[in-house]
Scaffold this active site. Structure first.
Site, PDB file in Angstrom:
ATOM      1  N   LYS A 181       0.825  -1.215   0.000  1.00 10.14           N
ATOM      2  CA  LYS A 181       0.000   0.000   0.000  1.00 10.14           C
ATOM      3  C   LYS A 181       0.860   1.266   0.000  1.00 10.14           C
ATOM      4  O   LYS A 181       0.576   2.212  -0.723  1.00 10.14           O
ATOM      5  CB  LYS A 181      -0.846  -0.078   1.280  1.00 10.14           C
ATOM      6  N   ARG A 224      -8.165   3.334  10.389  1.00  3.73           N
ATOM      7  CA  ARG A 224      -7.794   1.952  10.685  1.00  3.73           C
ATOM      8  C   ARG A 224      -8.912   1.243  11.469  1.00  3.73           C
ATOM      9  O   ARG A 224      -8.822   0.038  11.669  1.00  3.73           O
ATOM     10  CB  ARG A 224      -6.559   1.933  11.595  1.00  3.73           C
ATOM     11  N   ARG A 252      11.197  -7.567   4.132  1.00  4.68           N
ATOM     12  CA  ARG A 252      11.283  -6.122   3.846  1.00  4.68           C
ATOM     13  C   ARG A 252      12.429  -5.477   4.647  1.00  4.68           C
ATOM     14  O   ARG A 252      12.640  -5.776   5.812  1.00  4.68           O
ATOM     15  CB  ARG A 252       9.954  -5.466   4.221  1.00  4.68           C
ATOM     16  N   ARG A 310      12.244  -3.022   9.938  1.00  4.75           N
ATOM     17  CA  ARG A 310      11.410  -2.198  10.814  1.00  4.75           C
ATOM     18  C   ARG A 310      11.052  -3.013  12.052  1.00  4.75           C
ATOM     19  O   ARG A 310      10.784  -4.209  11.947  1.00  4.75           O
ATOM     20  CB  ARG A 310      10.108  -1.838  10.085  1.00  4.75           C
ATOM     21  N   ARG A 369       0.107  -7.406  14.348  1.00  2.00           N
ATOM     22  CA  ARG A 369      -0.432  -6.450  13.366  1.00  2.00           C
ATOM     23  C   ARG A 369      -1.513  -7.097  12.490  1.00  2.00           C
ATOM     24  O   ARG A 369      -2.519  -6.472  12.181  1.00  2.00           O
ATOM     25  CB  ARG A 369       0.698  -5.926  12.460  1.00  2.00           C
TER      26      ARG A 369
END
Ligand code: AMP
Length: 248
Positions: free
Chosen positions: A41, A120, A159, A192, A203
């Site tokens: 996103k 959210r 990532r 991260r 998450r």
């Protein structure tokens, strides 16, 4: 071509002005981007932003920017928010909405906006609907990026982000030329905190319980546009634009 807007008013709050204002658009676009963590996103927000001129307004980026403020100078609410973020939990609606209300000017920006990571929860979506009605700004669409869960987990665990310029890499699909070193600025590539496996699980659970109901909220208002997030960023971008054209 205008110099790149630095989103200073969004990242640092209303006391700061953007050093370069986004270029005013004849038809400023107003989108909300939805999608589980890891669907890409943020990358789509960057592509849409550079091509449509609208600012990428990411609430996660506000919290990441706030990490550089000394802990003693942060408000208690901000410290709690950063704590929640580290664990992969959602920050409270109250804190997030306070931040958004402080930044209402960004929602009126003549360049348009791409809300990334906000709303959210349904409570945040309801607050946004009220805020936009008051500002007389209409959403063009809510883009919901969709991908199977196994693909999401593989994407997140690989990532890596540059500490300095925030460029994003992936150990398999988009590795840096030299492992651990940013191609653009030579900065360190790091994972991260919230991409670590234990945070990813939290998450995803937060997404399922709080964020997934948002698709129903926006579908009911005829704003939801679902886009498959399979393929390269460019392919997903092209699919997004085709889907939007078909909706218009
Ligand atoms: P993101 O970069 O959008 O994945 O956001 C990173 C983290 O910031 C999330 O895991 C949450 O802890 C926090 N966060 C960002 N936006 C919101 C929001 N709208 N509501 C609650 N928490 C948020």
């Amino acid at each position: 071509m205008n110099a790149k807007n630095d989103r200073a008013a969004w990242l640092k709050g209303p006391a700061t002005c953007c050093s370069v204002l986004p270029q005013a658009q004849s038809r400023p676009r107003h989108f909300v981007l939805l999608g589980a963590p890891g669907v890409g996103k943020g990358t789509q927000a960057e592509l849409l932003s550079s091509r449509l001129g609208a600012c990428q307004l990411s609430t996660g980026d506000i919290f990441r920017a706030a990490k550089s403020i000394a802990a003693t100078e942060r408000s208690p609410a901000l410290n709690l928010a950063l704590d929640a973020m580290r664990k992969g939990e959602l920050v409270t609606d109250e804190t997030v909405l306070d931040m958004i209300r402080e930044r209402t000017a960004c929602l009126r920006c003549a360049g348009g906006f791409l809300l990334d990571g906000f709303p959210r929860t349904v409570a945040q979506a309801e607050a946004l609907t009220q805020l936009l009605a008051r500002e007389q700004v209409q959403l063009d669409a809510v883009l919901s990026y969709e991908l199977p869960l196994e693909t999401i987990v593989a994407r997140l665990s690989g990532r890596r982000t540059c500490e300095k310029c925030k460029a994003v890499y992936h150990v398999l699909s988009h590795p840096a030329k030299v492992e651990g070193v940013c191609d653009h600025c030579g900065g360190n590539l790091v994972q991260r905190e919230d991409d670590r496996p234990e945070s990813v699980k939290v998450r995803m659970a937060a997404y399922e319980s709080s964020t997934a109901p948002l698709t129903a909220y926006y579908r009911k208002r005829n704003l939801l546009v679902s886009v498959s997030a399979e393929g390269s960023p460019e392919a997903i971008y092209q699919r997004t634009m085709q889907t939007l054209d078909a909706k218009d």
